[in-house]
Design a protein around this motif. Sequence first.
Motif, short mmCIF file in Angstrom:
data_model
loop_
_atom_site.label_atom_id
_atom_site.label_comp_id
_atom_site.label_asym_id
_atom_site.label_seq_id
_atom_site.Cartn_x
_atom_site.Cartn_y
_atom_site.Cartn_z
N LEU A 1 23.60 51.84 19.60
CA LEU A 1 25.51 51.77 19.76
C LEU A 1 25.38 51.13 21.42
CD1 LEU A 1 27.72 54.08 18.56
CD2 LEU A 1 27.41 53.28 20.84
N LYS A 2 26.52 50.15 20.77
CA LYS A 2 26.92 49.11 21.67
C LYS A 2 28.57 49.03 21.63
CE LYS A 2 24.11 44.81 20.71
NZ LYS A 2 23.03 45.65 19.32
N VAL B 1 33.03 49.03 19.73
CA VAL B 1 32.06 49.69 19.80
C VAL B 1 31.58 49.07 18.12
CG1 VAL B 1 31.04 52.02 19.37
CG2 VAL B 1 32.98 51.81 21.19
N ASP C 1 27.86 50.05 15.97
CA ASP C 1 26.99 50.71 15.63
C ASP C 1 26.88 50.29 14.42
OD1 ASP C 1 25.09 53.61 15.76
OD2 ASP C 1 26.82 54.60 14.94
N LYS D 1 29.77 62.51 14.50
CA LYS D 1 28.89 61.56 14.13
C LYS D 1 27.03 62.78 14.18
CE LYS D 1 26.04 57.89 13.33
NZ LYS D 1 25.78 56.48 13.94
N PHE E 1 22.93 54.89 24.51
CA PHE E 1 23.83 53.07 24.27
C PHE E 1 23.33 52.05 24.82
CE2 PHE E 1 26.24 56.02 27.25
CZ PHE E 1 26.45 55.50 28.01
N VAL F 1 32.65 59.70 17.09
CA VAL F 1 30.86 59.80 17.85
C VAL F 1 30.84 61.42 17.94
CG1 VAL F 1 29.89 60.15 20.53
CG2 VAL F 1 31.27 58.01 19.41
N LEU G 1 29.95 59.57 24.44
CA LEU G 1 28.69 59.32 24.27
C LEU G 1 27.86 60.10 24.74
CD1 LEU G 1 29.01 55.10 23.92
CD2 LEU G 1 27.89 56.83 21.94
#
Length: 215
Positions: free
Chosen positions: A3-4, A56, A58, A76, A27, A73, A20
């Motif tokens: 993930l960014k 973001v 993902d 999930k 990430f 987040v 996160l």
Amino acid sequence: MVLKVYGPHFASPKRALVTLIEKGVAFETIPVDLMKGEHKQPSYLALQPFGTVPAVVDGDYKIFESRAVMRYVAEKYRSQGPDLLGKTVEDRGQVEQWLDVEATTYHPPLLNLTLHIMFASVMGFPSDEKLIKESEEKLAGVLDVYEAHLSKSKYLAGDFVSLADLAHLPFTDYLVGPIGKAYMIKDRKHVSAWWDDISSRPAWKETVAKYSFPA
């Protein structure tokens, strides 16, 4: 694919980062230089069409708006780390309620203080002393409600740390730090205890240590 998170050094993205880290999700971060206008470039606008941070990515999924990212987040990765949404539908209702309070009632006057005390000179507009005074008064009234609520509840949504608490971290950190109005927190016994609790969480300490505001 990891993930960014785009724009990690600014306040709003830190809502995503602390979530996160709390959830133990891997990430990577990608800096976005707002002063150079990188947030208005086509490549970034493809991720965040309003040109703000965070954005973001993902895998093939894209999402923006920090509180939406927090919810994504937490949902999930609900099975790992602390349950930041609550265990019951009633818990979830309280989390959502206080997330809305933060976004619509707490944040607006604090954002005014942030812009006019911290960033006016950098952004090239005059600081509005009247707006600063009015915003402090509005925020004080909000904090009085928080004080009454937190006298009966350890955290905003109940007896558990939730997204509602974490959402307050980045801009309240400005309030007690560079804005220079820590007394607004410290002069309220229960608000102060709540702030000391949530701001001492390892995930927030890691967020601040790794992604401090650029010099």
